[in-house]
Design a protein around this motif. Structure first.
Motif, PDB file in Angstrom:
ATOM      1  N   PRO A  28       0.841  -1.208   0.000  1.00  0.00           N
ATOM      2  CA  PRO A  28       0.000   0.000   0.000  1.00  0.00           C
ATOM      3  C   PRO A  28       0.868   1.247   0.000  1.00  0.00           C
ATOM      4  O   PRO A  28       2.006   1.242   0.492  1.00  0.00           O
ATOM      5  CB  PRO A  28      -0.796  -0.132   1.295  1.00  0.00           C
ATOM      6  CG  PRO A  28       0.067  -0.947   2.188  1.00  0.00           C
ATOM      7  CD  PRO A  28       0.772  -1.916   1.292  1.00  0.00           C
ATOM      8  N   ILE A  29       0.328   2.322  -0.548  1.00  0.00           N
ATOM      9  CA  ILE A  29       1.006   3.618  -0.542  1.00  0.00           C
ATOM     10  C   ILE A  29       0.318   4.493   0.501  1.00  0.00           C
ATOM     11  O   ILE A  29      -0.869   4.792   0.382  1.00  0.00           O
ATOM     12  CB  ILE A  29       0.953   4.283  -1.922  1.00  0.00           C
ATOM     13  CG1 ILE A  29       1.578   3.363  -2.987  1.00  0.00           C
ATOM     14  CG2 ILE A  29       1.686   5.627  -1.895  1.00  0.00           C
ATOM     15  CD1 ILE A  29       1.434   3.878  -4.405  1.00  0.00           C
ATOM     16  N   ILE A  30       1.064   4.865   1.523  1.00  0.00           N
ATOM     17  CA  ILE A  30       0.537   5.681   2.615  1.00  0.00           C
ATOM     18  C   ILE A  30       1.101   7.090   2.482  1.00  0.00           C
ATOM     19  O   ILE A  30       2.319   7.294   2.518  1.00  0.00           O
ATOM     20  CB  ILE A  30       0.904   5.070   3.973  1.00  0.00           C
ATOM     21  CG1 ILE A  30       0.279   3.669   4.105  1.00  0.00           C
ATOM     22  CG2 ILE A  30       0.435   5.976   5.117  1.00  0.00           C
ATOM     23  CD1 ILE A  30       0.723   2.909   5.321  1.00  0.00           C
ATOM     24  N   GLY A  31       0.234   8.060   2.294  1.00  0.00           N
ATOM     25  CA  GLY A  31       0.658   9.442   2.139  1.00  0.00           C
ATOM     26  C   GLY A  31       0.750  10.166   3.468  1.00  0.00           C
ATOM     27  O   GLY A  31      -0.044   9.911   4.379  1.00  0.00           O
ATOM     28  N   VAL A  32       1.713  11.064   3.581  1.00  0.00           N
ATOM     29  CA  VAL A  32       1.854  11.937   4.749  1.00  0.00           C
ATOM     30  C   VAL A  32       1.945  13.363   4.226  1.00  0.00           C
ATOM     31  O   VAL A  32       2.851  13.703   3.460  1.00  0.00           O
ATOM     32  CB  VAL A  32       3.105  11.604   5.575  1.00  0.00           C
ATOM     33  CG1 VAL A  32       3.231  12.579   6.755  1.00  0.00           C
ATOM     34  CG2 VAL A  32       3.057  10.162   6.075  1.00  0.00           C
ATOM     35  N   SER A  33       0.996  14.198   4.620  1.00  0.00           N
ATOM     36  CA  SER A  33       0.902  15.561   4.120  1.00  0.00           C
ATOM     37  C   SER A  33       0.908  16.545   5.285  1.00  0.00           C
ATOM     38  O   SER A  33       0.569  16.182   6.412  1.00  0.00           O
ATOM     39  CB  SER A  33      -0.394  15.709   3.310  1.00  0.00           C
ATOM     40  OG  SER A  33      -0.509  16.977   2.724  1.00  0.00           O
ATOM     41  N   GLY A  34       1.293  17.794   5.003  1.00  0.00           N
ATOM     42  CA  GLY A  34       1.288  18.812   6.043  1.00  0.00           C
ATOM     43  C   GLY A  34       2.173  19.980   5.676  1.00  0.00           C
ATOM     44  O   GLY A  34       2.990  19.897   4.747  1.00  0.00           O
ATOM     45  N   ALA A  35       2.046  21.066   6.398  1.00  0.00           N
ATOM     46  CA  ALA A  35       2.810  22.278   6.123  1.00  0.00           C
ATOM     47  C   ALA A  35       4.300  22.048   6.281  1.00  0.00           C
ATOM     48  O   ALA A  35       4.751  21.082   6.908  1.00  0.00           O
ATOM     49  CB  ALA A  35       2.351  23.399   7.065  1.00  0.00           C
ATOM     50  N   GLN A  36       5.087  22.956   5.717  1.00  0.00           N
ATOM     51  CA  GLN A  36       6.535  22.902   5.863  1.00  0.00           C
ATOM     52  C   GLN A  36       6.930  22.869   7.332  1.00  0.00           C
ATOM     53  O   GLN A  36       6.396  23.625   8.151  1.00  0.00           O
ATOM     54  CB  GLN A  36       7.170  24.113   5.204  1.00  0.00           C
ATOM     55  CG  GLN A  36       7.151  24.104   3.690  1.00  0.00           C
ATOM     56  CD  GLN A  36       7.894  25.312   3.150  1.00  0.00           C
ATOM     57  OE1 GLN A  36       7.521  26.438   3.404  1.00  0.00           O
ATOM     58  NE2 GLN A  36       8.952  25.062   2.402  1.00  0.00           N
ATOM     59  N   GLY A  37       7.836  21.962   7.663  1.00  0.00           N
ATOM     60  CA  GLY A  37       8.343  21.878   9.022  1.00  0.00           C
ATOM     61  C   GLY A  37       7.445  21.180  10.009  1.00  0.00           C
ATOM     62  O   GLY A  37       7.737  21.156  11.207  1.00  0.00           O
ATOM     63  N   SER A  38       6.353  20.584   9.534  1.00  0.00           N
ATOM     64  CA  SER A  38       5.394  19.966  10.462  1.00  0.00           C
ATOM     65  C   SER A  38       5.841  18.604  10.975  1.00  0.00           C
ATOM     66  O   SER A  38       5.239  18.070  11.905  1.00  0.00           O
ATOM     67  CB  SER A  38       4.022  19.832   9.793  1.00  0.00           C
ATOM     68  OG  SER A  38       4.098  19.061   8.605  1.00  0.00           O
ATOM     69  N   GLY A  39       6.883  18.028  10.384  1.00  0.00           N
ATOM     70  CA  GLY A  39       7.384  16.732  10.846  1.00  0.00           C
ATOM     71  C   GLY A  39       7.090  15.586   9.910  1.00  0.00           C
ATOM     72  O   GLY A  39       7.178  14.422  10.310  1.00  0.00           O
ATOM     73  N   LYS A  40       6.774  15.876   8.660  1.00  0.00           N
ATOM     74  CA  LYS A  40       6.423  14.818   7.690  1.00  0.00           C
ATOM     75  C   LYS A  40       7.575  13.846   7.473  1.00  0.00           C
ATOM     76  O   LYS A  40       7.382  12.633   7.493  1.00  0.00           O
ATOM     77  CB  LYS A  40       6.037  15.439   6.344  1.00  0.00           C
ATOM     78  CG  LYS A  40       4.853  16.368   6.377  1.00  0.00           C
ATOM     79  CD  LYS A  40       4.531  16.906   5.001  1.00  0.00           C
ATOM     80  CE  LYS A  40       5.655  17.698   4.371  1.00  0.00           C
ATOM     81  NZ  LYS A  40       6.003  18.923   5.147  1.00  0.00           N
ATOM     82  N   SER A  41       8.768  14.389   7.256  1.00  0.00           N
ATOM     83  CA  SER A  41       9.924  13.527   6.962  1.00  0.00           C
ATOM     84  C   SER A  41      10.265  12.636   8.147  1.00  0.00           C
ATOM     85  O   SER A  41      10.594  11.458   7.978  1.00  0.00           O
ATOM     86  CB  SER A  41      11.136  14.381   6.575  1.00  0.00           C
ATOM     87  OG  SER A  41      10.881  15.116   5.405  1.00  0.00           O
ATOM     88  N   THR A  42      10.186  13.210   9.343  1.00  0.00           N
ATOM     89  CA  THR A  42      10.475  12.430  10.549  1.00  0.00           C
ATOM     90  C   THR A  42       9.464  11.307  10.717  1.00  0.00           C
ATOM     91  O   THR A  42       9.827  10.151  11.002  1.00  0.00           O
ATOM     92  CB  THR A  42      10.461  13.340  11.792  1.00  0.00           C
ATOM     93  OG1 THR A  42      11.439  14.364  11.627  1.00  0.00           O
ATOM     94  CG2 THR A  42      10.763  12.546  13.050  1.00  0.00           C
TER      95      THR A  42
END
Length: 271
Positions: A28-42
């Motif tokens: 499955p492909i799970i997306g993570v979205s959010g404003a810059q610096g919100s912690g998406k990469s972490t």
């Protein structure tokens, strides 16, 4: 907030999505979205560690510097700046997603990388690679899942950048068209979408400044902060739209100004 702490909170929800994979045994492909610096990469990194997933980022499939310069000449000068819809190589993204989902044991899939300090795509020889088929794919990106705005909403500028450099609305209409015509295809590929909801756009400059200081290892000077304030204006319109309900995630994580988890709730009301 740490990604690990958030994974502890939403881990069961994510595991259910992975276990609910189609009979073809495609990850499955799970997306993570959010404003810059919100912690998406972490969060994406910690989800990958917890569940054996591959991680992709919209930040790593930006058009090259030369390609964006061409767009700036042919369409609008603001397209020289990476970030908004229209500045990503979505064909590259789809090819990598396809290779990961169909990979067989022993297959190797290179994962694109973008050098933000050089503002250009990293050389292919430096891209990391993943072997075989991952259990899941985590795709993170600030505008992932965003719905396009209405034409009426595009009329008035939202900040000084739009007033001074896009007075006729050419850039923002083109960004919106890309979102409606091209990025919807990425959204449709997602099996689940997590949205990290900032308390408001006013925190984004501080969050993005912390992110840049960590990237460069140098404290943010007032001059760099001013440049960064202009840079995030490229993101402001769509970020505000998403925070106001212009996105329909499967799971919303409300954050406070210190990125602490306030609430975790299914979905969100759409505008």
């Amino acid at each position: 907030m740490t990604g690990a702490a958030l994974v502890d909170v939403i881990g069961g929800w994510v595991d259910q999505r992975i276990r609910g994979t189609a009979p073809e045994n495609l990850p499955p492909i799970i997306g993570v979205s959010g404003a810059q610096g919100s912690g998406k990469s972490t969060l994406a990194r910690d989800l990958a560690e917890r569940f054996g997933a591959a991680v992709l980022s919209l930040d790593d499939v930006y058009l090259t510097r030369a390609e964006r310069a061409t767009m700036a000449r042919q369409v609008h000068p603001l397209f020289v700046t990476r970030g908004p819809p229209g500045t990503h190589d979505l064909n590259l993204l789809h090819r990598v997603l396809d290779r990961l989902r169909m990979a067989r044991p022993g297959d190797t899939t290179p994962l694109p990388r973008f050098d933000k300090l050089a503002d250009d795509r990293a050389d292919v020889s430096t891209w990391p690679a993943i072997e075989g088929r991952p259990r899941a794919i985590v795709l993170e990106g600030w505008c992932l899942g965003a719905a396009p705005q209405t034409q009426a909403a595009l009329t008035a500028p939202v900040n000084a950048l739009e007033r001074r450099e896009d007075a006729q609305g050419v850039w923002r209409r083109r960004v919106n068209a890309a979102l409606a015509e091209d990025y919807v295809g990425v959204t449709r590929r997602l099996d689940a979408l997590i949205f990290l909801q900032a308390p408001g756009f006013d925190v984004v400059l501080d969050w993005r400044g912390q992110q840049e200081a960590a990237l460069t290892g140098v404290a943010l000077s007032s001059e760099r902060r001013d440049r960064l304030a202009r840079f995030i204006q490229h993101y402001e319109r769509l970020t505000r739209h998403m925070l106001a309900g212009g996105i329909a995630p499967d799971l919303t994580v409300d954050l406070d100004a210190d990125r602490r988890i306030v609430a975790v709730r299914p979905g969100v009301e759409t505008a």
